[in-house]
Design a protein around this motif. Structure first.
Motif, PDB file in Angstrom:
ATOM      1  N   PHE A 116      -1.639  24.164  -2.381  1.00 21.25           N
ATOM      2  CA  PHE A 116      -0.447  23.646  -1.706  1.00 21.25           C
ATOM      3  C   PHE A 116       0.731  23.684  -2.679  1.00 21.25           C
ATOM      4  O   PHE A 116       0.572  23.889  -3.887  1.00 21.25           O
ATOM      5  N   ALA A 117       1.931  23.460  -2.158  1.00 24.68           N
ATOM      6  CA  ALA A 117       3.112  23.331  -3.005  1.00 24.68           C
ATOM      7  C   ALA A 117       4.021  22.267  -2.421  1.00 24.68           C
ATOM      8  O   ALA A 117       3.973  21.955  -1.218  1.00 24.68           O
ATOM      9  N   LEU A 118       4.830  21.679  -3.268  1.00 21.39           N
ATOM     10  CA  LEU A 118       5.886  20.755  -2.859  1.00 21.39           C
ATOM     11  C   LEU A 118       7.208  21.450  -3.128  1.00 21.39           C
ATOM     12  O   LEU A 118       7.535  21.763  -4.276  1.00 21.39           O
ATOM     13  N   VAL A 119       7.964  21.720  -2.065  1.00 21.88           N
ATOM     14  CA  VAL A 119       9.188  22.506  -2.209  1.00 21.88           C
ATOM     15  C   VAL A 119      10.386  21.714  -1.696  1.00 21.88           C
ATOM     16  O   VAL A 119      10.251  20.863  -0.807  1.00 21.88           O
ATOM     17  N   PRO A 120      11.589  21.970  -2.226  1.00 25.76           N
ATOM     18  CA  PRO A 120      12.786  21.252  -1.775  1.00 25.76           C
ATOM     19  C   PRO A 120      13.061  21.486  -0.293  1.00 25.76           C
ATOM     20  O   PRO A 120      12.854  22.589   0.224  1.00 25.76           O
ATOM     21  N   GLU A 121      13.519  20.457   0.373  1.00 24.00           N
ATOM     22  CA  GLU A 121      13.807  20.547   1.810  1.00 24.00           C
ATOM     23  C   GLU A 121      14.799  21.654   2.129  1.00 24.00           C
ATOM     24  O   GLU A 121      14.691  22.322   3.160  1.00 24.00           O
ATOM     25  N   SER A 122      15.788  21.844   1.243  1.00 21.71           N
ATOM     26  CA  SER A 122      16.833  22.839   1.506  1.00 21.71           C
ATOM     27  C   SER A 122      16.317  24.267   1.405  1.00 21.71           C
ATOM     28  O   SER A 122      17.015  25.206   1.805  1.00 21.71           O
ATOM     29  N   GLN A 123      15.100  24.459   0.868  1.00 19.50           N
ATOM     30  CA  GLN A 123      14.587  25.810   0.677  1.00 19.50           C
ATOM     31  C   GLN A 123      13.324  26.075   1.507  1.00 19.50           C
ATOM     32  O   GLN A 123      12.571  26.999   1.228  1.00 19.50           O
ATOM     33  N   VAL A 124      13.132  25.259   2.526  1.00 16.73           N
ATOM     34  CA  VAL A 124      11.992  25.459   3.424  1.00 16.73           C
ATOM     35  C   VAL A 124      12.216  26.714   4.277  1.00 16.73           C
ATOM     36  O   VAL A 124      13.319  26.963   4.761  1.00 16.73           O
ATOM     37  N   VAL A 125      11.144  27.494   4.444  1.00 19.92           N
ATOM     38  CA  VAL A 125      11.198  28.719   5.245  1.00 19.92           C
ATOM     39  C   VAL A 125      10.290  28.559   6.464  1.00 19.92           C
ATOM     40  O   VAL A 125       9.168  28.060   6.344  1.00 19.92           O
ATOM     41  N   GLU A 126      10.800  28.963   7.614  1.00 23.99           N
ATOM     42  CA  GLU A 126       9.968  28.926   8.819  1.00 23.99           C
ATOM     43  C   GLU A 126       8.944  30.051   8.755  1.00 23.99           C
ATOM     44  O   GLU A 126       9.302  31.217   8.638  1.00 23.99           O
ATOM     45  N   ASP A 127       7.686  29.685   8.804  1.00 21.62           N
ATOM     46  CA  ASP A 127       6.602  30.675   8.715  1.00 21.62           C
ATOM     47  C   ASP A 127       5.436  30.171   9.552  1.00 21.62           C
ATOM     48  O   ASP A 127       4.903  29.092   9.297  1.00 21.62           O
ATOM     49  N   GLU A 128       5.032  30.951  10.534  1.00 18.93           N
ATOM     50  CA  GLU A 128       3.956  30.524  11.434  1.00 18.93           C
ATOM     51  C   GLU A 128       2.629  30.345  10.717  1.00 18.93           C
ATOM     52  O   GLU A 128       1.755  29.620  11.191  1.00 18.93           O
ATOM     53  N   GLY A 129       2.478  30.987   9.560  1.00 23.66           N
ATOM     54  CA  GLY A 129       1.226  30.879   8.830  1.00 23.66           C
ATOM     55  C   GLY A 129       1.184  29.724   7.845  1.00 23.66           C
ATOM     56  O   GLY A 129       0.185  29.531   7.148  1.00 23.66           O
ATOM     57  N   ILE A 130       2.282  28.941   7.791  1.00 18.79           N
ATOM     58  CA  ILE A 130       2.384  27.832   6.832  1.00 18.79           C
ATOM     59  C   ILE A 130       2.548  26.512   7.577  1.00 18.79           C
ATOM     60  O   ILE A 130       3.374  26.391   8.490  1.00 18.79           O
ATOM     61  N   LEU A 131       1.767  25.510   7.179  1.00 21.19           N
ATOM     62  CA  LEU A 131       1.943  24.145   7.693  1.00 21.19           C
ATOM     63  C   LEU A 131       2.905  23.413   6.770  1.00 21.19           C
ATOM     64  O   LEU A 131       2.732  23.393   5.556  1.00 21.19           O
ATOM     65  N   THR A 132       3.948  22.812   7.363  1.00 24.18           N
ATOM     66  CA  THR A 132       4.958  22.080   6.592  1.00 24.18           C
ATOM     67  C   THR A 132       4.985  20.633   7.057  1.00 24.18           C
ATOM     68  O   THR A 132       5.128  20.366   8.261  1.00 24.18           O
ATOM     69  N   LEU A 133       4.838  19.700   6.100  1.00 23.73           N
ATOM     70  CA  LEU A 133       4.829  18.274   6.436  1.00 23.73           C
ATOM     71  C   LEU A 133       5.704  17.484   5.463  1.00 23.73           C
ATOM     72  O   LEU A 133       5.810  17.847   4.288  1.00 23.73           O
ATOM     73  N   PRO A 134       6.323  16.394   5.931  1.00 24.15           N
ATOM     74  CA  PRO A 134       7.076  15.526   5.017  1.00 24.15           C
ATOM     75  C   PRO A 134       6.135  14.890   3.989  1.00 24.15           C
ATOM     76  O   PRO A 134       4.966  14.612   4.289  1.00 24.15           O
ATOM     77  N   TRP A 135       6.655  14.674   2.802  1.00 27.91           N
ATOM     78  CA  TRP A 135       5.918  13.949   1.754  1.00 27.91           C
ATOM     79  C   TRP A 135       6.566  12.568   1.651  1.00 27.91           C
ATOM     80  O   TRP A 135       7.741  12.455   1.321  1.00 27.91           O
TER      81      TRP A 135
END
Length: 296
Positions: A244-263
């Protein structure tokens, strides 16, 4: 070495005849001979084999020919764009950025600016934050797009916050741990420790990031974590299944193969634009406005 020497050398290598070379260049034969001899003296070698009946390129001359053409092409190309730059009054605008993930935002902002100013001539410079900020201090850049750097101090440089960034959790839907998170609305720090992590961290921050056992983001050092230089690389490694990775909100990319959740326990830092407090800030202000519009 000058353009007259190169013109004579290149033309003579084509004609292999001093008279025809002089005719093509609108020079006298002695003038052509003088330029060739001065170039050979400067380089310390014979570029041509000469007899009373023929002229041939030497082995060194044959190898030098592509470089001579390249130098002359570069000269004329530079002369042309500089003349066009002056005639059309292009406005140079140099943007430093620290992560390829920012390119989409930067290009959209530049597109909005171009609609109102077709003479805008942008240059994008990708580098680490500290290097870009140093370039900004030395007037080699007009703006730097990055997270705010608490260590950077320069009374001539201002920072315009664009987004108060937290971090979000991302993981591939192909990863074994995906099923642990797929039904969650958000993640806690304690949820993360059993899984390998991809850490996006510029090299210049490595030493300070892991000093004294404290880090901005939680890291389980007992696991086989991977460190990469930027968020773009982190997305690639996460998608490849390396954790997994923790990435900045401003650099989130929409990708159907990736699950994105708030930390839920995320720290926050400002993402924004550094700029030099110069006399003319019109382009800088336009760029800042365009970037802010992008995040609305």
């Amino acid at each position: 070495m000058n353009t007259n020497q190169l013109e004579c050398f290149i033309t003579l290598s084509s004609t292999l005849n001093y008279a025809r070379c002089a005719e093509e260049l609108h020079l006298t034969q002695p003038a052509v001979s003088k330029q060739i001899k001065s170039l050979e003296k400067e380089l310390g070698c014979e570029l041509f084999y000469r007899t009373t009946r023929s002229v041939e390129l030497s082995e060194i001359g044959n190898q030098f020919l592509p470089e001579a053409k390249s130098m002359l092409d570069t000269y004329y190309h530079s002369k042309e764009w500089i003349n066009n730059y002056k005639i059309n009054e292009y406005h140079s605008f140099k943007i430093g950025y620290t992560d390829p993930q920012s390119i989409k935002m930067i290009t959209q902002a530049l597109s909005d600016m171009y609609i109102g100013d077709a003479t805008l001539s942008p240059k994008l410079v990708y580098n680490q934050t500290n290097t870009n900020l140093q370039a900004l201090s030395n007037h080699f850049l007009d703006v730097v797009v990055c997270m705010k750097d608490a260590l950077f101090k320069d009374s001539h440089i201002s920072f315009e916050p664009i987004h108060h960034d937290g971090f979000v959790f991302i993981i591939s839907k192909e990863h074994d741990a995906y099923h642990t998170f797929k039904d969650l609305k958000a993640v806690h720090t304690s949820d993360l420790f059993p899984i390998e992590q991809v850490i996006a961290l510029p090299p210049y921050l490595l030493k300070s990031y892991f000093s004294r056992g404290r880090t901005l983001l939680p890291v389980n050092n007992k696991l086989n974590n991977i460190i990469c230089e930027n968020v773009n690389e982190a997305y690639g490694l996460v998608k490849a299944g390396y954790g997994f990775a923790l990435v900045p909100e401003s650099q989130v990319v929409e990708d159907e193969g990736i699950l994105t959740l708030p930390w839920l326990e995320t720290p926050r830092n400002d993402f924004g634009i550094y700029y030099f407090n110069g006399a003319d800030l019109s382009l800088t202000k336009e760029f800042i406005k365009a970037v802010k519009d992008y995040y609305k």
